[in-house]
Scaffold this active site. Structure first.
Site: not given
Length: 667
Positions: A329, A365
């Site tokens: 993330d 990401e």
């Protein structure tokens, strides 16, 4: 690594031995650290740890056994304005805890200043000194860079499944249930991507609203699983992974190493902040917390001890649960050194070189909100990257935006404009149209605007520009024509995703039309808004998705990662044609009104036949004609359970044509 080249075991945390338990923790600034032992909620011992040099504080306690509950207290200078938060009144969870005795609970007293608010021990989970299971036997990951990733929240995915026993719903053990595994196999899932399962805490504004964090992107400690998802700890994750592996499905963990739930200067002191905030978190020159994440703090991933903690966490899940990989993330944070992202950052380099991690699936990401934080295409191989350009360009095309056919072709072919500059000319894309963050796939075609009132922030949260459309009515509608239009749009979006080169990602429930009522930021909705409605699902759409997946698996051209290159229609890698079969010329590519396209793929099937993807983005039906012929072959429509193939391709649709060998003697 050890002298034999094998990854060494962690030097921090609680190591259970037959003689007792050794505890070790790191702080470069604490003057004193105590180990606190608990019997239930009663603190039974407070033992000062011994400095061993280089910030290591350790203590061996003879006679202790696995299951011991503990925590730390640290003392030193208290100057929050300079990143120093030492307060012996705050019980601190071991950053290396592999289990905690209960979930984190948000309480204002956890953020009280030193000398105020009292002892926080009754409010804080206790670390559990757990004896870990034997390591999993090494095996190669069950996912290849061109497969289907299925993103799911463990709780939302299983909470309402009628076949899962009530006691297992919402937990990791539910993923091993035969009904769950059968659904994944029906869809041809290559690997599930589990949204965060590490223990997290609610954001401080949620309790007053009667809400709680449903996604888990607010961790405190990185190895301890959240007890709500894994009452049995690491054994529950291992059980789920083993069941998935037995079905030929990989397991990827979505991990959050960019911030923690201690948040900004008003946040709680739970672990890293109380041990050495100035080392574990990034600060600016004035001692203020850097906020490259939008959550109030940013892990200092360039710090040697933070790097070691992250690597140890990753190794823990590979070694003891057998996971196949990780999705990171806000991964730009992991590659920042001195505030600047570099693909050669020490942490990224260490992951690729580590003996236990180097063959794992690594997915970035590739963005955060910090300076220069958008780095799509900037991560080093073998990192795959979430491709939001695919998401946005596909949405724009199907919304009807002018001049988007060229961008659609680029995305279908693997995004050479993003991944074509490195060596090998391979795509590292993870194509997706909808993810946990944003509108669901069904909501994209039913809502032109976000509807986040249930989040309690007056609809101010979440993205405003969703590139969505509502087909004439905002939200639910009983009009059969609107329902039909939305159904066609949904099938077109799904077919576009499955027709694209490289890895693809589908979020759980999008295969059968899940809705969040237009809520595009449902992180705080641990309820029916996010829980999948298995009994009310659109089974026809689910069957359509399964058929698309089967077709994709039968055509390896989609799952390969070499970037598609052009060629003549007789023998192309890929050729782009109009609906009449003529090559797309410069004028056609730049025609703002063009809504139709044929992607002709050479060697598209296992039998050596070509494959054509016919895209009609217009509302009007259109006859696609004159696909290039070859002697001994004929074009046949691919099986499609959702619509009948007719002479004219229906409006707003994607159809596949497969070239098969023609047997002259067969009737």
């Amino acid at each position: 690594n050890g002298e034999d080249g094998e990854p060494r075991m962690n030097r921090f945390g609680a190591a259970v031995t037959p003689q007792g338990v050794r505890f070790a923790v790191w702080s470069g600034a604490a003057e004193r650290i105590w180990l606190c032992l608990f019997d239930g909620e009663r603190e039974t011992g407070r033992l000062e740890m011994k400095p061993e040099g280089d910030g290591v504080h350790a203590l061996f306690v003879p006679g202790l056994a696995g299951g011991t509950k503990d925590g730390f207290r640290a003392d030193g200078e208290y100057a929050p304005e300079r990143g120093l938060w030492f307060d012996p009144g705050k019980l601190l969870v071991d950053p290396y805890a592999v289990a905690i005795d209960r979930p984190y609970v948000c309480d204002a007293r956890l953020a009280a200043r030193r000398g105020e608010g009292g002892d926080t021990a009754p409010l804080v989970p206790k670390s559990v000194a757990a004896a870990l299971p034997e390591p999993v036997a090494p095996r190669r990951p069950l996912f290849s860079p061109g497969g289907l990733i299925y993103e799911l929240s463990v709780c939302a995915f299983t909470m309402r499944h009628p076949d899962v026993p009530a006691a297992e719903r919402g937990t990791l053990r539910a993923l091993a249930h035969p009904a769950i595994v059968a659904h994944l196999q029906k869809l041809g899932v290559s690997a599930v991507e589990l949204m965060p399962v590490a223990a997290w805490i609610d954001e401080r504004h949620l309790p007053a609203l009667g809400l709680s964090n449903a996604w888990g992107y607010n961790p405190v400690t990185f190895m301890a699983l959240d007890p709500r998802l894994a009452p049995g700890g690491i054994a529950d994750l291992r059980h789920a992974v083993e069941a998935l592996h037995a079905a030929g499905i990989g397991a990827i963990l979505d991990v959050v190493f960019n911030h923690t739930g201690e948040t900004d200067e008003l946040g709680p002191t739970l672990s890293l902040r109380g041990l050495d905030a100035r080392a574990y978190y990034r600060h600016d020159g004035a001692g203020r917390l850097v906020n490259d994440t939008g959550t109030g703090n940013t892990l200092a991933c360039e710090h040697p001890m933070v790097r070691e903690m992250i690597l140890d966490s990753l190794r823990h899940f590979v070694r003891h649960a057998g996971v196949d990989g990780f999705r990171f993330d806000l991964a730009t944070v992991l590659g920042r050194q001195h505030g600047v992202f570099t693909p050669e950052a020490a942490l990224l380099r260490d992951m690729r070189a580590d003996p236990l991690l180097c063959d794992r699936v690594l997915i970035a990401e590739p963005w955060d909100i910090g300076p220069g934080g958008y780095r799509l295409g900037g991560f080093p191989p073998p990192f795959l990257e979430w491709n939001d350009r695919f998401r946005d360009d596909v949405r724009r095309f199907w919304r009807g935006d002018a001049g988007t056919v060229g961008a659609l072709a680029t995305r279908l072919a693997g995004s050479s404009d993003i991944f074509g500059s490195g060596e090998g000319q391979k795509t590292r894309t993870v194509n997706f149209i909808a993810a946990h963050d944003g509108m669901t796939l069904a909501d994209l075609v039913a809502y032109e605007h976000k509807h986040n009132a249930a989040n309690g922030e007056q609809n101010r949260d979440g993205h405003d520009d969703n590139l969505s459309w509502n087909n004439g009515v905002e939200g639910g509608s009983a009009d059969p024509e609107i329902a039909a239009r939305r159904g066609r749009d949904l099938r077109a979006l799904l077919a576009t995703l499955f027709a694209s080169r490289g890895a693809i990602m589908l979020t759980a429930g999008d295969e059968f039309g899940r809705t969040q009522g237009g809520n595009n930021n449902a992180y705080a909705q641990d309820n029916e808004i996010t829980w999948l409605d298995w009994e009310g699902r659109d089974r026809a759409l689910e069957d359509f998705t399964a058929a698309l997946s089967a077709l994709r698996r039968s055509a390896p051209v989609f799952g390969e990662t070499d970037l598609l290159a052009g060629g003549p229609p007789e023998a192309p890698d890929v050729a782009w044609l109009t609906e009449t079969g003529a090559p797309m010329e410069e004028a056609a590519w730049h025609d703002p009104a063009r809504r139709r396209l044929t992607m002709l793929l050479g060697q598209g099937t296992q039998a050596g036949g070509r494959l054509a993807v016919l895209v009609n983005g217009d509302r009007r039906a259109c006859r696609f004609s004159s696909l290039p012929e070859r002697a001994g072959w004929r074009w046949m429509p691919a099986p499609d359970p959702a619509m009948d193939m007719s002479a004219a391709l229906p409006g707003r649709s994607v159809t596949f044509m497969v070239e098969e060998r023609h047997d002259e003697g067969r009737k």
